[in-house]
Design an enzyme around this catalytic site. Structure first.
Site, PDB file in Angstrom:
ATOM      1  CG  ASP A  25      -7.450  -4.220   0.263  1.00  0.00           C
ATOM      2  OD1 ASP A  25      -6.450  -4.516   0.946  1.00  0.00           O
ATOM      3  OD2 ASP A  25      -8.230  -3.315   0.573  1.00  0.00           O
ATOM      4  CG  HIS A  26      -1.274  -5.458   0.204  1.00  0.00           C
ATOM      5  ND1 HIS A  26      -1.571  -4.125   0.117  1.00  0.00           N
ATOM      6  CD2 HIS A  26      -0.459  -5.586   1.268  1.00  0.00           C
ATOM      7  CE1 HIS A  26      -0.958  -3.477   1.091  1.00  0.00           C
ATOM      8  NE2 HIS A  26      -0.266  -4.338   1.797  1.00  0.00           N
TER       9      HIS A  26
ATOM     10  CB  VAL B 223      -0.778   1.691 -22.731  1.00  0.00           C
ATOM     11  CG1 VAL B 223      -0.027   0.749 -21.837  1.00  0.00           C
ATOM     12  CG2 VAL B 223      -0.637   3.128 -22.273  1.00  0.00           C
TER      13      VAL B 223
ATOM     14  CG  ASP C 188      -1.804   5.097   0.952  1.00  0.00           C
ATOM     15  OD1 ASP C 188      -1.702   4.619  -0.196  1.00  0.00           O
ATOM     16  OD2 ASP C 188      -0.975   4.866   1.859  1.00  0.00           O
TER      17      ASP C 188
ATOM     18  CG  LEU D  24       3.179  -4.235  -7.518  1.00  0.00           C
ATOM     19  CD1 LEU D  24       2.863  -4.026  -6.049  1.00  0.00           C
ATOM     20  CD2 LEU D  24       1.898  -4.265  -8.318  1.00  0.00           C
TER      21      LEU D  24
ATOM     22  CG  HIS E 250      -5.267  -1.451   3.005  1.00  0.00           C
ATOM     23  ND1 HIS E 250      -5.370  -2.237   1.877  1.00  0.00           N
ATOM     24  CD2 HIS E 250      -4.182  -0.659   2.780  1.00  0.00           C
ATOM     25  CE1 HIS E 250      -4.395  -1.946   1.038  1.00  0.00           C
ATOM     26  NE2 HIS E 250      -3.659  -0.982   1.553  1.00  0.00           N
TER      27      HIS E 250
ATOM     28  N   GLY F  21       8.278  -2.042 -13.422  1.00  0.00           N
ATOM     29  CA  GLY F  21       8.024  -1.197 -12.241  1.00  0.00           C
ATOM     30  C   GLY F  21       8.391  -1.838 -10.917  1.00  0.00           C
TER      31      GLY F  21
ATOM     32  NE  ARG G 195       6.301   5.495 -23.672  1.00  0.00           N
ATOM     33  CZ  ARG G 195       5.584   6.376 -24.344  1.00  0.00           C
ATOM     34  NH1 ARG G 195       4.527   6.897 -23.819  1.00  0.00           N
ATOM     35  NH2 ARG G 195       5.953   6.771 -25.542  1.00  0.00           N
TER      36      ARG G 195
END
Ligand code: BG6
Length: 505
Positions: A178-179, A87, A236, A18, A241, A16, A47
């Protein structure tokens, strides 16, 4: 003493976006610094049917911008393995488990495992269950779970998700990312507060008039219209955040700077934020959606024209709100928050606005005849990093004119370039078992309770969502929110663009 950490990373969602944008580059940086070296391995799963070679090529591409040497590429990527995986298929976990054991032996990892779920939360429960039932968790070493947001879509779904995960992992094995908590200047909030008596002694309702937190983005929804249209800015950005930043600013000083003590204080702070009634939501929260707009000759389409967004969508791309914290320290001090996409400029900053002097003794001597300007401590989170403090001084020359000046410190570009990226820091924390910069379940739960009522109130609203021009600083109601309290947003980057003719009034 070697700082090398031993672990097997199993990345679910290894193909993916990220993983490619953040995880592989972060692992490479840790590798370069020797934080992971010889005794680590990475299994990417998803997958798709990929070979190890293909996977390694993807990893190479993802670290290209870090300009690795040929030796570094060879050494780093030799630790990467790919296993295609469904999964929901128990049998496939057995295959994954065998590969994990084999790599554990090859690289002498002593059973340390880090399960990174970089995929949709609806799979978290089933993956956790299988990790346990198929014994991919080890009895020796550590088994830790890193999960990405969104953690649920409201309190109920978050709780359900948490129950599923908690059936397998203990809270101290769960690392909810939580970046923002990995950002240098977010971590610096505690240093500023608890390292400086001049601030901490004033950090309360007696001296602070209001606090403003802005998380502005200039980008639109880009390719994430499908996800974003279901989420909106409230879920979001605010639920996670922004409320984390509020907790760090509002919490009581921990007795000692430790994970446990900080966590306790953050949870207390979040519990003290007033959960509004629907009427109060209407008084204290506003939203908006970006319409078409233009900045410096560049045109932007409206949110509703973005790919993946439903026609006539009512999803908010902007939120502003006023939070009240019901405890001794903060009684009566508004925390104004705002976040939005397609605003004038990318910028995250915090303004702590102190109360003015009780009286302006210079009112007859100076041009300033009313209250003196407030002292403001600004914490610049990104893209520029640093602090500034505005003070009132005497203007050079005859008479006694008062002149506001700014003490300004910014990290140098060189420091910024060399400082670790948020994900890199967070992965390292997780390897070390330090969850200070991750969100505890109680924090997540309280944050949902605060935003759920806002969402529910808006969902009942029949009028169309207010709009704002792309590249502005949000809808009019966001300015009115402060004006009705006789205050204004301290940061207004749009004014500079307007003054120079790049943005229309
Ligand atoms: C993410 C949101 O959590 O944070 C995105 O899902 C947003 O919509 C991003 O763009 C902002 O992060 P940063 O680090 O660029 O401020």
């Amino acid at each position: 003493m070697s700082q090398e950490n031993k672990a097997l990373f199993i990345i679910f969602g290894g193909t993916g976006d990220l993983a490619k944008r953040k995880l592989y580059p972060s692992l490479f940086r840790l590798f370069r610094k020797g934080m992971i070296n010889k005794r680590f391995a990475v299994i990417g799963t998803a997958r798709r049917e990929w070979t190890n070679d293909y996977f390694r090529d993807v990893v190479i591409e993802s670290i290209e911008s870090l300009e690795p040497s040929a030796e570094e590429i060879a050494a780093f990527t030799s630790h990467f393995y790919y296993q295609s995986h469904n999964v929901n298929d128990t049998e496939e976990y057995k295959v994954l488990g065998e590969l994990a054991n084999q790599l554990d032996e090859t690289y002498k990892l002593e059973g340390n495992r880090l399960f990174y779920l970089a995929m949709a939360p609806r799979f978290f429960g089933t993956i956790s269950k299988h990790i346990k039932s198929e014994k991919i968790m080890t009895e020796t070493g550590f088994s830790r779970l890193i999960i990405e947001k969104p953690f649920g879509t409201d309190y109920e779904t978050a709780k359900q998700l948490n129950d599923e995960i908690a059936a397998v992992f203990n809270e101290d094995q769960i690392f909810r990312i939580d970046h923002y908590l990995g950002k240098e200047m977010i971590q610096n909030i505690s240093a500023v507060r608890f390292g400086n008596n001049i601030f901490e002694s004033l950090w309360n309702h007696q001296y602070i008039d209001n606090v403003q937190i802005t998380l502005a983005e200039d980008l639109g929804v880009e390719e994430r219209g499908g996800y974003y249209d279901q989420s909106g800015a409230l879920k979001d950005m605010v639920q996670n955040h922004i409320l984390q930043v509020v907790a760090l600013l509002a919490m009581e000083p921990p007795t000692i700077f430790s994970e446990e003590a900080i966590r306790t204080e953050k949870i207390n702070a979040l519990k003290s934020i007033r959960v509004y009634t629907e009427d109060e939501v209407n008084q204290n929260f506003v939203r908006g959606q970006y319409a078409h707009g233009k900045l410096s000759g560049k045109e932007f389409v409206s949110y509703q024209e973005e790919p993946g967004v439903e026609e006539n969508s009512q999803t908010e791309t902007f939120v502003a709100g006023k939070l009240m914290i019901d405890n001794f320290r903060w009684a009566g001090v508004p925390f104004y928050i705002r976040t939005g996409k397609r605003l004038t400029e990318k910028g995250t900053r915090i303004n702590i606005v102190f109360k003015s002097t009780p009286i302006n003794v210079f009112r007859e001597a100076s041009d300033i005849t009313t209250n003196l300007p407030e002292n403001i401590l600004t914490i610049y989170i990104q893209p520029t990093e640093g602090f500034s403090l505005s003070l009132n001084g005497k203007e050079i020359g005859d008479g006694f004119n008062i002149d506001p000046v700014k003490l300004d410190y910014r990290h140098s570009q060189e420091n910024l370039d060399n400082s670790p990226e948020a994900y890199e820091k967070l992965i390292l924390d997780c390897l070390k078992g330090d969850a200070t910069n991750f969100t505890h379940w109680d924090e997540v739960a309280n944050s949902w309770k605060i935003v759920d009522v806002v969402r529910q109130t808006w969902d009942k609203e029949e009028a169309d969502i207010p709009t704002y021009s792309a590249a502005s600083m949000g809808p009019k109601c966001a300015f009115d929110l402060l004006e009705k309290d006789n205050r204004h947003w301290i940061w207004h980057p749009d004014e500079w663009y307007k003054m120079h003719g790049f943005l229309k009034e």
